[in-house]
Write an enzyme that holds these catalytic residues in place. Structure first.
Site, PDB file in Angstrom:
ATOM      1  N   THR A  13       0.840  -1.195   0.000  1.00  0.00           N
ATOM      2  CA  THR A  13       0.000   0.000   0.000  1.00  0.00           C
ATOM      3  C   THR A  13       0.880   1.252   0.000  1.00  0.00           C
ATOM      4  OG1 THR A  13      -0.191   0.176   2.424  1.00  0.00           O
ATOM      5  CG2 THR A  13      -1.758  -1.262   1.289  1.00  0.00           C
ATOM      6  N   GLY A  14       0.336   2.321  -0.576  1.00  0.00           N
ATOM      7  CA  GLY A  14       1.093   3.573  -0.646  1.00  0.00           C
ATOM      8  C   GLY A  14       2.435   3.393  -1.320  1.00  0.00           C
ATOM      9  N   GLY A  18       8.903   6.399  -2.853  1.00  0.00           N
ATOM     10  CA  GLY A  18       9.488   6.275  -1.531  1.00  0.00           C
ATOM     11  C   GLY A  18       9.744   4.849  -1.090  1.00  0.00           C
ATOM     12  N   GLY A  20       7.676   2.659   0.001  1.00  0.00           N
ATOM     13  CA  GLY A  20       6.704   1.715  -0.550  1.00  0.00           C
ATOM     14  C   GLY A  20       7.103   1.204  -1.918  1.00  0.00           C
ATOM     15  N   TYR A 149       1.392  11.785  15.060  1.00  0.00           N
ATOM     16  CA  TYR A 149       2.058  10.813  14.193  1.00  0.00           C
ATOM     17  C   TYR A 149       2.711   9.711  15.024  1.00  0.00           C
ATOM     18  CZ  TYR A 149       5.587   8.839  11.048  1.00  0.00           C
ATOM     19  OH  TYR A 149       6.372   7.982  10.327  1.00  0.00           O
TER      20      TYR A 149
END
Length: 258
Positions: A13-14, A18, A20, A149
Site C-alpha cells: 500500500t502507498g 518512496g 513503498g 504521528y
C-alpha cells in the site's frame, strides 16, 4: 542467501514512490507478483510502468472503509501484504485538531486494521502468509512536534504484535518494521529549502539527522533500499521464525538494545 518469492502475490500500500515503491521493487525482483497502490491513477500507472513485468496497480484511497472494501472486492487474496501507507504532518499538539488526529489514525492505523481483517483469514487457511506494518522509530521516540504521528506509529507496532499472537500456529507471520530518517521523496520535500540554499540532498539529510536525531549511530538517513531490504527478507520463507517483532532499520536512533 537466495530470496525466491516466485508464485507469491504481494500488495504494497502507498507504493507509488518512496519506501513503498522500493519494497514493491524488491518483492518484484524476488519473483513476486506485485500490486502497487496509491490514490492517483496517474501516479499508480507511472509506478507500474517503472516496475514493469507482471506488476499491476490499484488506484484506491485505502484511508477509508469504502476504499478497503473496493480493494478486497477486486483483489480477494494475497500471500504478502505490506501496510506501508502513511502520512506525517508536523503540528504542535495544542494546535492539532481532531480532524488531523482522525486523518492520521484512519490512514496510518485503520488502513492496516481493515486489510488485516480482510486478508489474514485466507492466509491462515492456506497455511502461509506474511503481513508487515511500517512503523517508525517515532513510535518509540515520540516527536514533540508530531505527537499525533508518533501515537499512530506506536499503534501500528502494537497492532502487529497482537495480530502475530492471533495468527499463532497458522504459518502466518506478522511483524512491524521501524525505519528512522529515510531519504524518501517526502523527506526530500521537507528538506527542499536547504537544498535550494546550496546543500546536496545527502548533506541536508546528514545535517537533519545530526540536529534532530543525534542518537543516530550511522549519522545519516537510510536509503529507501536499505529499508526495503529488511521488508523483502521478512516477507520471505527464510524469515519463518520471526513474528511479533518490531524490526529496526533506524540507524541506531532508538536508545535501547532490545
Amino acid at each position: 542467501m537466495n530470496i525466491d518469492l516466485s508464485g507469491k502475490s504481494a500488495l504494497v500500500t502507498g507504493s507509488t514512490e518512496g519506501i513503498g515503491f522500493a519494497i514493491a521493487r524488491g518483492l518484484h525482483e524476488a519473483g513476486a507478483q506485485v500490486v502497487l497502490n496509491g490514490r492517483s491513477e496517474a501516479k499508480v500507472d507511472a509506478a507500474v510502468a517503472r516496475l514493469g513485468g507482471v506488476a499491476r496497480g490499484r488506484a484506491i484511497d485505502l484511508g477509508t472503509a469504502e476504499g478497503a472494501a473496493e480493494l478486497v472486492a477486486a483483489e480477494p487474496a494475497f500471500d504478502i501484504v505490506v501496510n506501508n501507507l502513511g502520512i506525517f504532518q508536523p503540528s504542535d499538539f495544542f494546535e492539532t485538531d481532531d480532524a488531523v488526529w482522525e486523518r492520521h489514525w484512519n490512514i496510518n492505523v485503520m488502513s492496516g486494521v481493515r486489510l488485516a481483517r480482510a486478508y489474514l483469514p485466507g492466509m491462515g487457511q492456506r497455511g502461509w502468509g506474511r503481513m508487515l506494518f511500517l512503523g517508525s522509530e517515532s513510535g518509540f521516540n515520540i516527536p514533540a512536534d508530531m505527537i499525533h504521528y508518533g501515537v499512530s506509529k506506536t499503534a501500528d507496532v502494537a497492532l502487529a504484535r497482537g495480530l502475530a499472537k492471533r495468527m499463532a500456529g497458522t504459518g502466518v507471520t506478522v511483524n512491524s518494521i521501524l525505519p528512522g530518517p529515510t531519504l524518501s521523496e517526502g523527506v526530500a520535500e521537507m528538506l527542499k529549502d536547504e537544498v535550494a540554499a546550496g546543500k546536496t540532498l545527502e548533506q541536508a539529510g546528514v545535517d537533519f539527522v545530526k540536529a534532530h536525531r543525534p542518537s543516530s549511530i550511522i549519522g545519516r538517513p537510510a536509503t529507501v533500499e536499505e529499508v526495503a531490504n529488511m521488508a523483502v527478507y521478512i516477507a520471505s520463507p527464510l524469515a519463518s521464525a520471526t513474528t511479533g517483532a518490531a524490526l529496526r532499520v533506524d540507524g541506531g536512533v532508538i536508545e535501547f538494545i532490545i
